[in-house]
Write a protein that holds these residues in place. Structure first.
Motif, PDB file in Angstrom:
ATOM      1  N   ILE A  62       0.840  -1.201   0.000  1.00 52.05           N
ATOM      2  CA  ILE A  62       0.000   0.000   0.000  1.00 52.05           C
ATOM      3  C   ILE A  62       0.873   1.249   0.000  1.00 52.05           C
ATOM      4  CG2 ILE A  62      -1.642   1.358   1.370  1.00 52.05           C
ATOM      5  CD1 ILE A  62      -2.855  -1.318   2.321  1.00 52.05           C
ATOM      6  N   SER A  63       1.922   1.236   0.817  1.00 52.88           N
ATOM      7  CA  SER A  63       2.792   2.411   0.930  1.00 52.88           C
ATOM      8  C   SER A  63       3.607   2.668  -0.324  1.00 52.88           C
ATOM      9  CB  SER A  63       3.732   2.251   2.124  1.00 52.88           C
ATOM     10  OG  SER A  63       4.773   1.321   1.849  1.00 52.88           O
ATOM     11  N   MET A  64       3.651   1.683  -1.237  1.00 54.78           N
ATOM     12  CA  MET A  64       4.421   1.813  -2.475  1.00 54.78           C
ATOM     13  C   MET A  64       3.561   2.184  -3.689  1.00 54.78           C
ATOM     14  SD  MET A  64       6.845  -1.534  -2.175  1.00 54.78           S
ATOM     15  CE  MET A  64       8.375  -1.519  -1.242  1.00 54.78           C
ATOM     16  N   VAL A  65       2.261   2.261  -3.508  1.00 52.81           N
ATOM     17  CA  VAL A  65       1.363   2.488  -4.645  1.00 52.81           C
ATOM     18  C   VAL A  65       1.452   3.937  -5.126  1.00 52.81           C
ATOM     19  CG1 VAL A  65      -1.077   2.686  -5.303  1.00 52.81           C
ATOM     20  CG2 VAL A  65      -0.261   0.633  -4.125  1.00 52.81           C
ATOM     21  N   ASP A  66       1.582   4.100  -6.426  1.00 55.46           N
ATOM     22  CA  ASP A  66       1.326   5.380  -7.081  1.00 55.46           C
ATOM     23  C   ASP A  66      -0.107   5.310  -7.586  1.00 55.46           C
ATOM     24  OD1 ASP A  66       3.894   6.218  -6.598  1.00 55.46           O
ATOM     25  OD2 ASP A  66       4.501   6.338  -8.696  1.00 55.46           O
ATOM     26  N   LEU A  67      -1.030   5.896  -6.845  1.00 62.79           N
ATOM     27  CA  LEU A  67      -2.449   5.856  -7.202  1.00 62.79           C
ATOM     28  C   LEU A  67      -2.658   6.769  -8.400  1.00 62.79           C
ATOM     29  CD1 LEU A  67      -4.997   4.451  -6.162  1.00 62.79           C
ATOM     30  CD2 LEU A  67      -5.427   6.453  -4.724  1.00 62.79           C
ATOM     31  N   THR A  68      -3.240   6.224  -9.442  1.00 63.28           N
ATOM     32  CA  THR A  68      -3.149   6.871 -10.750  1.00 63.28           C
ATOM     33  C   THR A  68      -4.503   7.092 -11.392  1.00 63.28           C
ATOM     34  OG1 THR A  68      -0.997   5.812 -11.095  1.00 63.28           O
ATOM     35  CG2 THR A  68      -2.141   6.613 -13.055  1.00 63.28           C
ATOM     36  N   VAL A 254      12.856   1.283  -9.138  1.00 66.47           N
ATOM     37  CA  VAL A 254      12.137   0.553 -10.187  1.00 66.47           C
ATOM     38  C   VAL A 254      10.644   0.669  -9.928  1.00 66.47           C
ATOM     39  CG1 VAL A 254      11.692  -1.711 -11.228  1.00 66.47           C
ATOM     40  CG2 VAL A 254      14.030  -1.069 -10.582  1.00 66.47           C
ATOM     41  N   LYS A 255       9.883   0.863 -11.001  1.00 67.44           N
ATOM     42  CA  LYS A 255       8.427   0.967 -10.888  1.00 67.44           C
ATOM     43  C   LYS A 255       7.753   0.138 -11.969  1.00 67.44           C
ATOM     44  CE  LYS A 255       4.559   4.231 -11.215  1.00 67.44           C
ATOM     45  NZ  LYS A 255       4.153   5.654 -11.358  1.00 67.44           N
ATOM     46  N   PRO A 256       7.225  -1.044 -11.621  1.00 71.98           N
ATOM     47  CA  PRO A 256       6.352  -1.741 -12.569  1.00 71.98           C
ATOM     48  C   PRO A 256       4.985  -1.076 -12.562  1.00 71.98           C
ATOM     49  CG  PRO A 256       6.533  -3.015 -10.547  1.00 71.98           C
ATOM     50  CD  PRO A 256       7.437  -1.812 -10.394  1.00 71.98           C
ATOM     51  N   ALA A 257       4.369  -0.957 -13.714  1.00 74.42           N
ATOM     52  CA  ALA A 257       3.072  -0.286 -13.813  1.00 74.42           C
ATOM     53  C   ALA A 257       2.239  -0.942 -14.903  1.00 74.42           C
ATOM     54  CB  ALA A 257       3.263   1.191 -14.122  1.00 74.42           C
ATOM     55  N   ALA A 266       0.917  -8.202  -6.227  1.00 69.67           N
ATOM     56  CA  ALA A 266       1.801  -7.251  -5.550  1.00 69.67           C
ATOM     57  C   ALA A 266       2.836  -7.971  -4.699  1.00 69.67           C
ATOM     58  CB  ALA A 266       0.980  -6.292  -4.686  1.00 69.67           C
ATOM     59  N   ILE A 267       2.415  -8.999  -3.977  1.00 75.38           N
ATOM     60  CA  ILE A 267       3.351  -9.728  -3.120  1.00 75.38           C
ATOM     61  C   ILE A 267       4.389 -10.458  -3.963  1.00 75.38           C
ATOM     62  CG2 ILE A 267       3.531 -11.659  -1.502  1.00 75.38           C
ATOM     63  CD1 ILE A 267       0.924 -10.692  -0.251  1.00 75.38           C
ATOM     64  N   ARG A 268       3.993 -10.976  -5.118  1.00 73.79           N
ATOM     65  CA  ARG A 268       4.969 -11.599  -6.014  1.00 73.79           C
ATOM     66  C   ARG A 268       6.073 -10.616  -6.387  1.00 73.79           C
ATOM     67  NH1 ARG A 268       0.373 -14.237  -9.747  1.00 73.79           N
ATOM     68  NH2 ARG A 268       0.188 -16.297  -8.770  1.00 73.79           N
ATOM     69  N   TYR A 269       5.681  -9.366  -6.641  1.00 69.41           N
ATOM     70  CA  TYR A 269       6.687  -8.363  -7.002  1.00 69.41           C
ATOM     71  C   TYR A 269       7.583  -8.038  -5.818  1.00 69.41           C
ATOM     72  CZ  TYR A 269       4.928  -7.516 -11.692  1.00 69.41           C
ATOM     73  OH  TYR A 269       4.593  -7.661 -13.019  1.00 69.41           O
ATOM     74  N   LEU A 270       7.032  -8.006  -4.623  1.00 72.89           N
ATOM     75  CA  LEU A 270       7.860  -7.743  -3.443  1.00 72.89           C
ATOM     76  C   LEU A 270       8.870  -8.865  -3.225  1.00 72.89           C
ATOM     77  CD1 LEU A 270       5.296  -6.282  -0.871  1.00 72.89           C
ATOM     78  CD2 LEU A 270       6.757  -5.079  -2.509  1.00 72.89           C
ATOM     79  N   ILE A 289       4.716   0.830  -7.219  1.00 77.21           N
ATOM     80  CA  ILE A 289       3.798   0.050  -8.047  1.00 77.21           C
ATOM     81  C   ILE A 289       2.777   1.012  -8.630  1.00 77.21           C
ATOM     82  CG2 ILE A 289       2.141  -1.843  -8.138  1.00 77.21           C
ATOM     83  CD1 ILE A 289       3.455  -2.945  -5.572  1.00 77.21           C
ATOM     84  N   GLY A 290       2.760   1.135  -9.944  1.00 76.71           N
ATOM     85  CA  GLY A 290       1.781   1.986 -10.602  1.00 76.71           C
ATOM     86  C   GLY A 290       0.467   1.243 -10.755  1.00 76.71           C
ATOM     87  N   ALA A 291      -0.603   1.790 -10.187  1.00 77.94           N
ATOM     88  CA  ALA A 291      -1.855   1.040 -10.177  1.00 77.94           C
ATOM     89  C   ALA A 291      -3.038   1.969  -9.958  1.00 77.94           C
ATOM     90  CB  ALA A 291      -1.828  -0.015  -9.073  1.00 77.94           C
ATOM     91  N   SER A 292      -4.201   1.496 -10.359  1.00 74.76           N
ATOM     92  CA  SER A 292      -5.437   2.192 -10.038  1.00 74.76           C
ATOM     93  C   SER A 292      -6.377   1.260  -9.282  1.00 74.76           C
ATOM     94  CB  SER A 292      -6.109   2.729 -11.309  1.00 74.76           C
ATOM     95  OG  SER A 292      -6.256   1.698 -12.264  1.00 74.76           O
ATOM     96  N   SER A 293      -6.530   0.024  -9.763  1.00 85.17           N
ATOM     97  CA  SER A 293      -7.464  -0.913  -9.117  1.00 85.17           C
ATOM     98  C   SER A 293      -6.817  -1.753  -8.022  1.00 85.17           C
ATOM     99  CB  SER A 293      -8.076  -1.845 -10.172  1.00 85.17           C
ATOM    100  OG  SER A 293      -7.067  -2.598 -10.826  1.00 85.17           O
ATOM    101  N   LEU A 294      -5.489  -1.817  -7.960  1.00 87.18           N
ATOM    102  CA  LEU A 294      -4.810  -2.671  -6.982  1.00 87.18           C
ATOM    103  C   LEU A 294      -5.151  -2.299  -5.545  1.00 87.18           C
ATOM    104  CD1 LEU A 294      -2.634  -4.745  -6.057  1.00 87.18           C
ATOM    105  CD2 LEU A 294      -0.954  -2.896  -6.316  1.00 87.18           C
ATOM    106  N   LEU A 295      -5.228  -1.017  -5.252  1.00 87.01           N
ATOM    107  CA  LEU A 295      -5.393  -0.582  -3.871  1.00 87.01           C
ATOM    108  C   LEU A 295      -6.622  -1.198  -3.217  1.00 87.01           C
ATOM    109  CD1 LEU A 295      -4.431   1.091  -1.495  1.00 87.01           C
ATOM    110  CD2 LEU A 295      -5.657   3.059  -2.444  1.00 87.01           C
ATOM    111  N   ASN A 296      -7.737  -1.260  -3.931  1.00 86.63           N
ATOM    112  CA  ASN A 296      -8.947  -1.842  -3.342  1.00 86.63           C
ATOM    113  C   ASN A 296      -8.737  -3.297  -2.949  1.00 86.63           C
ATOM    114  OD1 ASN A 296     -10.374   0.501  -3.476  1.00 86.63           O
ATOM    115  ND2 ASN A 296     -11.799  -0.158  -5.061  1.00 86.63           N
TER     116      ASN A 296
END
Length: 319
Positions: A62-68, A254-257, A266-270, A289-296
């Protein structure tokens, strides 16, 4: 114009002196074993973690999300609502961490800055004729300067994939260096658009080219082209920043998006980060992590871990 190459160490000092030297360096990088990269990324994706570690991983993600929000229909109200969610992802639970940043178009930066000042959440702006990158350097620099003047803390730029794929590495380098200069104190994330680079070798070369030109982060994708982020591509980029630090001492994030939608993703990426570059990269200053729907989904899984039940489908806002 080569831009400021003072970041380069002695072994790399002359790399950007011409297109020929850049080409020689980039094509001299070790080739990527495509099968090996795919297999390693897949293997790391099967790692299981314990319940307590999963709870920590969810909060870290959550703390790594770029909410987009990057849509033509973006309005000041939509941006304000997204910013409110960035600061307080679950209004009923103040223990949920804030996200890292909110990412918007340059003309919406002022709205985001107004909503986020003093919260600790960064304002990121895509620039440089996002997502195509098809504009003159003057336009790209003006786009960047406009976003920074409006208060952007971070700039997400796209490289000229046409120039890269045709071998004009010097043009790509100079554009990144010029945008870096225009960004000033703002951090620069360089989007490679890996789905258009065709080969893993090109992903490695583009990663190094962006870092040589001054990128603070390298980013997989705009989210507008398929495939976007994949574990294997992210693995290659993580290996590049690891090797770049070993050679220069400089840390690049690094930012996967794009396409990262579930907590499991997300955990796989961590896990990928931890196993490739180590725990010190498990930080929003080094991995996003660049995301819009991931946060929910992260919020739903967090609530499930805490209470044993999922929230209803209307509990969290749709973004």
């Amino acid at each position: 114009m080569l831009g400021d190459v003072s970041i380069l160490t002695a072994p790399l000092a002359d790399v950007a002196s011409s297109n020929a030297t850049l080409r020689a360096f980039l094509h001299g990088l070790p080739g990527v074993d495509r099968v090996g990269a795919d297999q390693r990324a897949a293997m790391l994706g099967t790692r299981s973690i314990k319940t307590t570690a999963k709870a920590q991983a969810i909060d870290l993600a959550i703390s790594m999300v770029d909410l987009t929000t990057l849509e033509g229909a973006d309005t000041p109200g939509k941006v304000r609502a997204l910013c409110a969610k960035a600061v307080r992802p679950d209004p009923a639970d103040p223990t949920v961490p804030k996200v890292a940043a909110v990412c918007v178009y340059p003309d919406r930066v002022a709205d985001a800055v107004h909503a986020l000042t003093g919260t600790g959440v960064k304002v990121a702006s895509v620039a440089t004729a996002f997502p195509s990158g098809r504009a003159s350097l003057e336009v790209k620099v003006a786009d960047t300067s406009s976003a920074v003047a409006a208060g952007a803390d971070e700039i997400d730029m796209v490289i000229d994939r046409g120039a890269f794929l045709s071998g004009d590495y010097k043009k790509v380098f100079e554009e990144i260096a010029a945008v870096k200069e225009a960004a000033g104190e703002a951090h620069l994330k360089v989007i490679l658009e890996t789905g258009e680079l065709a080969t893993y070798d090109n992903v490695r070369r583009a990663s190094w080219l962006a870092m040589l030109a001054g990128a603070d982060f390298i980013k997989t994708s705009t989210g507008k082209v398929a495939p976007a982020a994949t574990p294997a591509v992210t693995l290659i980029m993580l290996e590049a920043v690891r090797d770049y630090r070993a050679m220069t001492g400089r840390v690049v994030g690094v930012k996967p998006a794009g396409g990262i939608r579930t907590t499991k993703d997300a955990i796989r990426y961590l896990v990928l980060v931890n196993e490739t570059v180590g725990e010190d990269w498990l930080d929003p200053d080094r991995f996003r992590i660049g995301a819009s729907s991931l946060l929910n989904d992260l919020l739903m899984q967090r609530q499930k871990a805490a209470t044993g039940r999922y929230a209803g489908p209307d509990y969290f806002t749709l973004d």
